[in-house]
Write an enzyme that holds these catalytic residues in place. Structure first.
Site, PDB file in Angstrom:
ATOM      1  N   ARG A 179      -4.032 -10.058   4.807  1.00  0.00           N
ATOM      2  CA  ARG A 179      -4.237 -10.198   3.352  1.00  0.00           C
ATOM      3  C   ARG A 179      -2.980  -9.685   2.653  1.00  0.00           C
ATOM      4  O   ARG A 179      -2.657  -8.499   2.740  1.00  0.00           O
ATOM      5  CB  ARG A 179      -5.472  -9.400   2.920  1.00  0.00           C
ATOM      6  CG  ARG A 179      -5.795  -9.513   1.433  1.00  0.00           C
ATOM      7  CD  ARG A 179      -7.024  -8.686   1.076  1.00  0.00           C
ATOM      8  NE  ARG A 179      -7.370  -8.831  -0.326  1.00  0.00           N
ATOM      9  CZ  ARG A 179      -6.887  -8.067  -1.321  1.00  0.00           C
ATOM     10  NH1 ARG A 179      -6.008  -7.096  -1.022  1.00  0.00           N
ATOM     11  NH2 ARG A 179      -7.254  -8.265  -2.559  1.00  0.00           N
TER      12      ARG A 179
ATOM     13  N   LYS B 125       0.833  -1.207   0.000  1.00  0.00           N
ATOM     14  CA  LYS B 125       0.000   0.000   0.000  1.00  0.00           C
ATOM     15  C   LYS B 125       0.873   1.265   0.000  1.00  0.00           C
ATOM     16  O   LYS B 125       1.946   1.305   0.610  1.00  0.00           O
ATOM     17  CB  LYS B 125      -0.941  -0.002   1.207  1.00  0.00           C
ATOM     18  CG  LYS B 125      -2.039  -1.078   1.129  1.00  0.00           C
ATOM     19  CD  LYS B 125      -3.033  -0.804   0.005  1.00  0.00           C
ATOM     20  CE  LYS B 125      -4.034  -1.931  -0.203  1.00  0.00           C
ATOM     21  NZ  LYS B 125      -5.085  -1.979   0.809  1.00  0.00           N
TER      22      LYS B 125
END
Length: 295
Positions: free
Chosen positions: A278, A244
């Site tokens: 995840r 991210k």
């Protein structure tokens, strides 16, 4: 109803004695999954345009090979994503998602029956298709906001549902919101949505704070620091921080060059009670999970 075919980061400041322990289990098609031991969810993008691995696994052969690798590396859940939700990604209809998925779900279920399959979609029709192919969980980045039939469809499937915090429309999902208090805002959202889902009879809920979706770097670091307060321990937490931008952009690095920083943050959220990670890099996450278990 439809039928189902069987089948520079903050120093770590927590120890296991400080971990928030809650017993959680989820019922996946009659298979009870105990989340007292955290699980790893490996990401399988069937997309040509995902930000870090677009085009790598969007055919049956490469998807099966990647699934096998992730399972060997320590994943217990495979999250299949037919549509990228990165900023400026191509928008697909449900019909296009279903066409892109093709036979991949059923092939994975046949080749790797031990694997739990999660389907990443915000469309109720794609959920119905996936349900009939044998999926075990539903991962909806929209919190039911982009398809008004999503929640009732989730209730019909009786599958575990991953509820993510996100802005209310597809067009605004990545707009940066100035939250007065991100933890308070997320808990209000989760309280309202879980009440709605529980009323519909959805029993197995997992909360995803929505890292990477419409939040500032500062708010996302606050979320990391205060993961333990999200959802008040009522539901298991899924954390998706893999590759991210709130991690790599401040460091001037690429999404593929932040493993060390990501694993430090993974360890920190595990120490605060996170139950599912995840991830793209399953093997590295498994090393972190093993380190957490040993500590």
């Amino acid at each position: 109803m439809f039928t189902h075919k069987p089948s520079g980061f903050p120093a770590l400041s927590f120890s296991n004695t400080q971990t928030f322990e809650h017993f959680h289990s989820i019922n996946c098609n009659g298979r009870l999954i105990d989340l007292s031991a955290p699980k790893i969810m490996g990401i399988l993008n069937l997309t040509p345009d995902s930000f870090s691995d677009g085009g790598k696994f969007n055919n049956e052969k490469s998807a099966l090979e990647q699934t096998e690798k992730m399972l060997k590396d320590g994943a217990e859940i495979i999250d299949i994503g037919p549509q990228s939700t990165r900023p400026n990604a191509e928008f697909l209809t449900s019909e296009e998602e279903i066409r892109r998925i093709g036979n991949i779900i059923s092939l994975i279920k046949k080749e790797f029956p031990e694997a739990l399959i999660s389907l990443d979609t915000f469309y109720s029709e794609t959920v119905k298709f996936g349900f009939n192919e044998g999926i075990d969980l539903i991962n909806d980045i929209s919190g039911g906001q982009y398809d008004d039939k999503m929640f009732e469809t989730i209730a019909e499937t009786k599958l575990p549902y991953i509820l993510m915090h996100v802005n209310p429309t597809y067009k605004t999902m990545h707009d940066k919101i100035q939250f007065e208090d991100i933890i308070l805002s997320e808990n209000r959202y989760f309280s309202e949505k879980t009440a709605e889902l529980l009323k519909l009879g959805v029993k197995d809920l997992i909360l995803d704070p929505g890292f990477g979706f419409g939040k500032t770097v500062e708010d996302q670091m606050k979320m990391i620091d205060e993961v333990q307060y999200l959802g008040f321990g009522k539901f298991p937490l899924l954390i998706g921080i893999s590759r991210k931008s709130f991690i790599y952009k401040p460091l001037g690095k690429s999404p593929l060059d932040i493993n060390e920083e990501t694993q430090k943050l993974h360890l920190k959220v595990l120490q605060q009670g996170a139950k599912i990670l995840r991830v793209h890099d399953v093997l590295e996450a498994k090393k972190t999970l093993d380190r957490f278990v040993r500590s």
